[in-house]
Scaffold this active site. Structure first.
Site, PDB file in Angstrom:
ATOM      1  N   CYS A 195       0.568  -1.259   0.129  1.00 25.73           N
ATOM      2  CA  CYS A 195       0.058  -0.020  -0.113  1.00 25.73           C
ATOM      3  C   CYS A 195       0.866   1.331  -0.014  1.00 25.73           C
ATOM      4  O   CYS A 195       0.577   2.241  -0.404  1.00 25.73           O
ATOM      5  CB  CYS A 195      -0.938   0.026   1.230  1.00 25.73           C
ATOM      6  SG  CYS A 195      -2.289  -1.263   1.330  1.00 25.73           S
ATOM      7  N   CYS A 339      14.661   3.151  -6.116  1.00 27.84           N
ATOM      8  CA  CYS A 339      13.226   2.978  -5.764  1.00 27.84           C
ATOM      9  C   CYS A 339      13.123   3.355  -4.361  1.00 27.84           C
ATOM     10  O   CYS A 339      13.640   4.526  -3.992  1.00 27.84           O
ATOM     11  CB  CYS A 339      12.931   1.341  -5.672  1.00 27.84           C
ATOM     12  SG  CYS A 339      13.653   0.390  -4.481  1.00 27.84           S
TER      13      CYS A 339
END
Length: 381
Positions: A195, A339
């Site tokens: 999430c 990332c």
């Protein structure tokens, strides 16, 4: 779960709407009062679950939570408030529960659930509720519940979709299934965004959390048919529900012990040679010296829009898995992948090394390390 003593006049007044329902009634309410329910996590799903269990009069509610409240939590984690930012989530949740129902005993387990403590904690409760957001903890909860002989309610959310089921390895009448029957093998590292990486619609947590609390209350009171052997899937965009069945998987091995779930699910980064990593400070120094470095962001588009490193280009992680990334990368200058935390970039880097791009490196710790060590003004998520 036994029923215990008769309800007091105050309890009758408070829970009268339950007492009027066939299938719950005074007997079911007494079972709720005697029940001990453990909720793993006081986050997006744990928040509505905790509040509805408290409102329903569950006598003892356990909360396993070691994290602290962050501003980004408030979009969906309704058990917390602005004043709780920076405080332990378990303490915040306990205060909210007590404010709603002072008759509930709240046990806060201020620990990270692990293979060392899970079974012992689970044995103190009648029912487990898993609202966690990562596969390592989900497999841990499943296996520990099986070893402790406890049923548990499971829920998961991602963007606009949610799933709910009930798992109970020791269920009667041959109905016993567990999470490994649904997912015998964990997904490859980085293939399923969390999430925090992919986002979640805040109100979805309320819908799915309410469904989870409903299943828990049904299990305690004996009302209705539980989602045992079935998965309920909800799509908020189409406002649709569907149910799929679960059968015992021939691939799921018997659960006899707990293992290292971080290793099982690839939570730790793909091993990277030291010379193939670069720290945030070292990368910043390199850029400040004017070195021509190709910064490649492997995150999803939504993450890219929130924040990015100066001069970076985006080539999503999925393209490294498919091999399409090779044709999109520069060949005339050094490559540094990054990332959010370094997990996906390490996995993408491994693919590049396998393809023969040995000089490529990745940013250790990802953009989070960059924010911590180089540029605190960059937006975090």
């Amino acid at each position: 779960m036994g029923e215990g003593s008769e309800l007091t006049k105050e309890e009758i007044g408070r829970y009268s709407r339950h007492l009027l329902i066939p299938g719950v009634g005074a007997s079911g309410q007494r079972r709720l009062r005697n029940a001990r329910v453990l909720v793993i996590g006081a986050g997006g799903l744990g928040s509505p679950v905790l509040m509805y269990l408290a409102a329903a009069g569950v006598g003892t509610i356990g909360v396993v939570e070691f994290d602290t409240v962050e501003v980004s939590n408030l979009q969906r984690q309704i058990v917390h408030s602005e004043s709780a930012v920076g405080t332990p989530k378990g303490d915040s949740a306990r205060s909210a529960i007590r404010a709603l129902n002072s008759g509930v005993e709240v046990r806060w387990h201020d620990v990270r659930l692990s293979s060392r403590n899970a079974v012992n904690i689970f044995r103190q409760y009648d029912l487990i509720i898993d609202g966690t957001d990562n596969f390592a903890t989900r497999y841990l909860v499943n296996d520990a519940a099986a070893l402790a002989g406890k049923p548990y309610v499971w829920g998961a959310i991602y963007r606009f979709e949610g799933q709910v089921s009930v798992f109970w390895e020791a269920a009667p009448f041959g109905l016993g299934v567990n999470y490994r029957d649904l997912f015998p093998d964990p997904p490859a590292p980085g293939s399923v965004p969390s999430c925090a990486e992919g986002g979640v619609f805040g109100a979805l947590c309320g819908t799915v959390g309410s469904l989870m609390a409903t299943e828990a209350i049904k299990l305690v009171t004996g009302a209705g048919d539980a989602l045992l052997g079935r998965v309920l899937i909800y799509d908020a965009l189409t406002v649709s529900f569907r149910t799929i069945g679960i059968r015992k998987s021939t691939r799921a091995e018997a659960i006899t012990e707990l293992v290292d779930y971080d290793v099982l699910c690839g939570v730790t980064s793909t091993p990277v040679p030291v010379e193939s990593e670069i720290s945030a400070r070292a990368l910043a120094d390199s850029l400040n010296r004017g070195e021509d470095v190709a910064l490649i962001d492997v995150r999803m588009e939504g993450e890219w829009e929130i924040s990015r490193l100066p001069g970076a280009s985006r080539v999503p992680y999925e393209d490294f898995i498919s091999g399409e990334a090779l044709g999109r990368l520069p060949v005339d200058r050094p490559i540094v992948l990054y990332c959010k935390t370094g997990v996906r970039s390490a996995a993408a880097l491994a693919r590049l090394h396998e393809a023969g791009v040995a000089s490529a490196r990745h940013l250790a710790g990802g953009i989070e390390a960059w924010v911590a060590d180089v540029d605190q003004t960059l937006a975090q998520y």
